[in-house]
Scaffold this motif. Sequence first.
Motif, PDB file in Angstrom:
ATOM      1  N   ALA A 168      -2.584   3.108 -10.301  1.00 46.51           N
ATOM      2  CA  ALA A 168      -3.593   2.110 -10.020  1.00 46.51           C
ATOM      3  C   ALA A 168      -5.203   2.456 -11.180  1.00 46.51           C
ATOM      4  O   ALA A 168      -5.713   1.373 -11.585  1.00 46.51           O
ATOM      5  N   GLU A 169      -5.662   3.377 -10.280  1.00 43.31           N
ATOM      6  CA  GLU A 169      -6.696   3.664 -10.817  1.00 43.31           C
ATOM      7  C   GLU A 169      -6.497   5.245 -10.633  1.00 43.31           C
ATOM      8  O   GLU A 169      -7.101   6.412 -10.721  1.00 43.31           O
ATOM      9  N   PRO A 170      -6.245   6.024 -12.206  1.00 49.13           N
ATOM     10  CA  PRO A 170      -5.460   7.262 -12.481  1.00 49.13           C
ATOM     11  C   PRO A 170      -7.853   7.740 -12.414  1.00 49.13           C
ATOM     12  O   PRO A 170      -8.468   7.387 -13.490  1.00 49.13           O
ATOM     13  N   GLU A 171      -7.247   9.029 -12.526  1.00 45.71           N
ATOM     14  CA  GLU A 171      -8.735   9.948 -12.211  1.00 45.71           C
ATOM     15  C   GLU A 171      -9.490   9.351 -11.140  1.00 45.71           C
ATOM     16  O   GLU A 171     -10.549  10.265 -11.228  1.00 45.71           O
ATOM     17  N   ARG A 172      -8.957   8.563 -10.557  1.00 46.18           N
ATOM     18  CA  ARG A 172     -10.039   8.625  -9.433  1.00 46.18           C
ATOM     19  C   ARG A 172      -9.622   9.142  -8.515  1.00 46.18           C
ATOM     20  O   ARG A 172      -8.865   9.652  -8.047  1.00 46.18           O
ATOM     21  N   VAL A 173     -10.454   9.992  -7.873  1.00 47.25           N
ATOM     22  CA  VAL A 173     -10.475  11.268  -6.607  1.00 47.25           C
ATOM     23  C   VAL A 173     -10.643  10.398  -5.285  1.00 47.25           C
ATOM     24  O   VAL A 173     -11.250   9.354  -5.021  1.00 47.25           O
ATOM     25  N   PHE A 174      -9.658  10.351  -4.388  1.00 42.48           N
ATOM     26  CA  PHE A 174      -9.522   9.706  -3.576  1.00 42.48           C
ATOM     27  C   PHE A 174      -9.608  10.455  -2.105  1.00 42.48           C
ATOM     28  O   PHE A 174      -8.571  11.794  -2.338  1.00 42.48           O
ATOM     29  N   THR A 175     -10.368   9.925  -1.229  1.00 39.67           N
ATOM     30  CA  THR A 175     -10.605  11.217  -0.536  1.00 39.67           C
ATOM     31  C   THR A 175      -9.075  10.941   0.919  1.00 39.67           C
ATOM     32  O   THR A 175      -8.544  10.086   0.823  1.00 39.67           O
ATOM     33  N   ARG A 176      -8.531  12.212   1.804  1.00 38.51           N
ATOM     34  CA  ARG A 176      -8.062  12.192   2.304  1.00 38.51           C
ATOM     35  C   ARG A 176      -7.228  10.400   2.962  1.00 38.51           C
ATOM     36  O   ARG A 176      -6.688   9.898   3.611  1.00 38.51           O
ATOM     37  N   ALA A 177      -9.535  10.094   3.979  1.00 38.86           N
ATOM     38  CA  ALA A 177      -8.993   8.840   4.629  1.00 38.86           C
ATOM     39  C   ALA A 177      -8.767   8.158   4.000  1.00 38.86           C
ATOM     40  O   ALA A 177      -8.339   6.900   4.357  1.00 38.86           O
ATOM     41  N   GLN A 178      -8.758   7.887   2.668  1.00 43.23           N
ATOM     42  CA  GLN A 178      -8.630   6.479   1.723  1.00 43.23           C
ATOM     43  C   GLN A 178      -7.441   6.254   1.090  1.00 43.23           C
ATOM     44  O   GLN A 178      -6.799   5.076   1.655  1.00 43.23           O
ATOM     45  N   LEU A 179      -6.703   7.274   0.973  1.00 41.34           N
ATOM     46  CA  LEU A 179      -5.431   7.455   0.993  1.00 41.34           C
ATOM     47  C   LEU A 179      -4.027   7.392   2.391  1.00 41.34           C
ATOM     48  O   LEU A 179      -3.343   6.614   1.792  1.00 41.34           O
ATOM     49  N   LEU A 180      -5.179   8.141   3.579  1.00 38.42           N
ATOM     50  CA  LEU A 180      -4.006   7.498   5.043  1.00 38.42           C
ATOM     51  C   LEU A 180      -4.547   5.478   4.997  1.00 38.42           C
ATOM     52  O   LEU A 180      -3.072   5.582   5.632  1.00 38.42           O
ATOM     53  N   GLY A 181      -5.617   5.068   4.890  1.00 39.49           N
ATOM     54  CA  GLY A 181      -5.916   3.746   4.820  1.00 39.49           C
ATOM     55  C   GLY A 181      -4.481   2.933   3.748  1.00 39.49           C
ATOM     56  O   GLY A 181      -4.309   1.670   4.269  1.00 39.49           O
ATOM     57  N   VAL A 182      -4.670   4.218   2.818  1.00 39.60           N
ATOM     58  CA  VAL A 182      -3.288   2.454   2.062  1.00 39.60           C
ATOM     59  C   VAL A 182      -1.987   2.537   2.123  1.00 39.60           C
ATOM     60  O   VAL A 182      -1.389   2.282   2.215  1.00 39.60           O
ATOM     61  N   THR A 183      -1.508   3.974   3.210  1.00 36.89           N
ATOM     62  CA  THR A 183      -0.518   3.867   4.037  1.00 36.89           C
ATOM     63  C   THR A 183       0.039   2.925   4.958  1.00 36.89           C
ATOM     64  O   THR A 183       0.999   1.938   5.094  1.00 36.89           O
ATOM     65  N   ARG A 184      -1.541   3.139   6.259  1.00 34.07           N
ATOM     66  CA  ARG A 184      -0.911   2.590   7.359  1.00 34.07           C
ATOM     67  C   ARG A 184      -2.573   2.289   8.321  1.00 34.07           C
ATOM     68  O   ARG A 184      -2.097   1.951   9.483  1.00 34.07           O
TER      69      ARG A 184
END
Length: 237
Positions: A168-184
């Motif tokens: 949904a946001e190509p080239e945006r840098v996601f931190t691990r914490a942000q991606l963890l929040g995306v999952t659960r």
Amino acid sequence: MCAYVLVAEDDIKQAGIIGRYLEHEGHVPRLVHDGWSALEEVRRKTPDLLVLDVMMPVVHGLDVCRILRRESDLPILMLTARSTEEDLLRGLDLGADDYLTKPYSPRELMARIRSLLRRADRPSTAQESPVLRAGRLTVHPLRRTVFVSGAPVECTTAEFEILAAMAAEPERVFTRAQLLGVTRGSHHYITERTIDVHVMNLRKKIEPDPRRPVHLLTVYGVGYKLAHGSGEDRHGR
């Protein structure tokens, strides 16, 4: 929502407790007590969610998870008495969508089940979401499908959530914490290393060469991003 939930737990008393909580929340539970029975039941009638104990007789829970991941994207919540990070990561590596260590609160288990069912549920009357594209990668958020150069790719629930957020946001840098929040969300026993495992598994599925990724790139010291272009002339690690 009323869901059909298969509970594979060799402790008959514990399985009964889980079953009663599921019934109280309006779900239909089916209880089995060994890994082979779990496999047979899933193949007989696919449940909406599988609660799977790791230490199962006949067929080990991790083997059940490995086998089912070849056949289905069924949401799997694993239960185990083991609490080391390595065991947690191994379960996620095999395709489990969530993990809960014993002893646990039945209320927490029900909350995890509700979360997984919400993520897996996509009403047919919902408005079609825009198709997301990043280079050769195509993600259909509503249909929960992923294609690379037109070829379908099977993803676990957590892997799909990560890929959809990044697409949904190509080239945006996601931190691990942000991606963890995306999952659960962030749980006290799960570390951000779980995201590294999900990314490693996604690279095996979407990259021409997982060792030299061109789609899902590492941004050192920060996290990960999904490249917008085809990536044919780019190399990341």
